[in-house]
Design a protein around this motif. Structure first.
Motif, mmCIF file in Angstrom:
data_model
loop_
_atom_site.group_PDB
_atom_site.id
_atom_site.type_symbol
_atom_site.label_atom_id
_atom_site.label_comp_id
_atom_site.label_asym_id
_atom_site.label_seq_id
_atom_site.Cartn_x
_atom_site.Cartn_y
_atom_site.Cartn_z
ATOM 1 N N ALA A 47 -25.290 -37.535 6.943
ATOM 2 C CA ALA A 47 -26.483 -36.738 6.668
ATOM 3 C C ALA A 47 -27.506 -36.889 7.787
ATOM 4 C CB ALA A 47 -27.098 -37.147 5.328
ATOM 5 N N ALA A 48 -27.698 -38.108 8.263
ATOM 6 C CA ALA A 48 -28.687 -38.335 9.322
ATOM 7 C C ALA A 48 -28.262 -37.694 10.631
ATOM 8 C CB ALA A 48 -28.906 -39.836 9.513
ATOM 9 N N ARG A 53 -28.546 -33.851 15.008
ATOM 10 C CA ARG A 53 -27.732 -33.165 16.017
ATOM 11 C C ARG A 53 -27.240 -31.789 15.590
ATOM 12 N NH1 ARG A 53 -26.441 -38.690 16.537
ATOM 13 N NH2 ARG A 53 -27.116 -39.467 18.558
ATOM 14 N N GLY A 54 -27.460 -31.432 14.322
ATOM 15 C CA GLY A 54 -27.078 -30.103 13.863
ATOM 16 C C GLY A 54 -25.678 -30.033 13.282
ATOM 17 N N PRO A 55 -25.268 -28.827 12.881
ATOM 18 C CA PRO A 55 -23.982 -28.659 12.205
ATOM 19 C C PRO A 55 -22.761 -28.962 13.084
ATOM 20 C CG PRO A 55 -25.092 -26.554 12.477
ATOM 21 C CD PRO A 55 -26.029 -27.601 12.962
ATOM 22 N N PHE A 61 -16.994 -37.498 7.436
ATOM 23 C CA PHE A 61 -16.317 -36.676 6.436
ATOM 24 C C PHE A 61 -16.580 -35.205 6.749
ATOM 25 C CE2 PHE A 61 -17.511 -40.635 4.203
ATOM 26 C CZ PHE A 61 -16.245 -41.097 3.888
ATOM 27 N N PRO A 62 -15.868 -34.633 7.729
ATOM 28 C CA PRO A 62 -16.141 -33.242 8.111
ATOM 29 C C PRO A 62 -15.860 -32.234 6.998
ATOM 30 C CG PRO A 62 -14.255 -34.108 9.329
ATOM 31 C CD PRO A 62 -14.826 -35.240 8.541
ATOM 32 N N SER A 63 -15.001 -32.587 6.036
ATOM 33 C CA SER A 63 -14.720 -31.664 4.933
ATOM 34 C C SER A 63 -15.826 -31.679 3.873
ATOM 35 C CB SER A 63 -13.379 -32.010 4.291
ATOM 36 O OG SER A 63 -13.423 -33.315 3.753
ATOM 37 N N HIS A 64 -16.809 -32.589 4.034
ATOM 38 C CA HIS A 64 -17.909 -32.696 3.069
ATOM 39 C C HIS A 64 -19.237 -32.795 3.818
ATOM 40 C CE1 HIS A 64 -20.314 -35.101 -0.001
ATOM 41 N NE2 HIS A 64 -20.114 -33.939 -0.553
ATOM 42 N N PRO A 65 -19.618 -31.720 4.533
ATOM 43 C CA PRO A 65 -20.880 -31.788 5.270
ATOM 44 C C PRO A 65 -22.073 -31.797 4.316
ATOM 45 C CG PRO A 65 -19.998 -29.580 5.364
ATOM 46 C CD PRO A 65 -18.972 -30.423 4.660
ATOM 47 N N GLN A 94 -12.111 -32.956 -4.401
ATOM 48 C CA GLN A 94 -11.130 -32.721 -3.343
ATOM 49 C C GLN A 94 -11.118 -33.882 -2.350
ATOM 50 O OE1 GLN A 94 -11.890 -29.292 -0.953
ATOM 51 N NE2 GLN A 94 -10.048 -29.554 0.275
ATOM 52 N N GLN A 95 -12.281 -34.379 -1.994
ATOM 53 C CA GLN A 95 -12.374 -35.500 -1.047
ATOM 54 C C GLN A 95 -11.768 -36.759 -1.666
ATOM 55 O OE1 GLN A 95 -16.325 -36.317 0.290
ATOM 56 N NE2 GLN A 95 -15.690 -37.995 1.580
#
Length: 102
Positions: A47-48, A53-55, A61-65, A94-95
């Motif tokens: 989250a930080a 740095r943006g999206p 965990f790239p599947s749970h931004p 899913q994660q």
């Protein structure tokens, strides 16, 4: 385990997992807090780093931004709060399934 497999996460001597992130183009760090599990600390880091740095940031965990609106305009206190909130959310079903397959 004494080492984390997640970026921005480490284990303290007394058993708590902690997370921190560096500000872009700076040596300054932002303390994100202590957590009972390395996954919670990794979600706080995600989250930080998303706020800073943006999206396009590399996440644990790239599947749970994190879903943080207008993250680029947050103060360091608001980033820390968003990180703690995202850490408490926990993995989505899913994660959790993906983690169970490892």
């Amino acid at each position: 385990p004494t080492t984390a497999r997640y970026k921005g996460v480490r284990l303290r001597k007394w058993g708590k997992w902690v997370a921190e992130v560096r500000f872009p183009n700076s040596r300054q760090r932002l303390w994100l807090g202590s957590y009972p599990t390395p996954e919670m600390a990794a979600r706080a880091y995600d989250a930080a780093v998303f706020c800073l740095r943006g999206p396009g940031a590399a996440l644990n965990f790239p599947s749970h931004p994190p879903s943080i609106p207008s993250a680029d305009k947050l103060s360091k206190y608001e980033i820390r709060e968003a990180a703690a909130r995202h850490a408490r959310e926990g993995p989505h079903p899913q994660q959790a399934e993906e983690a169970g397959k490892r």
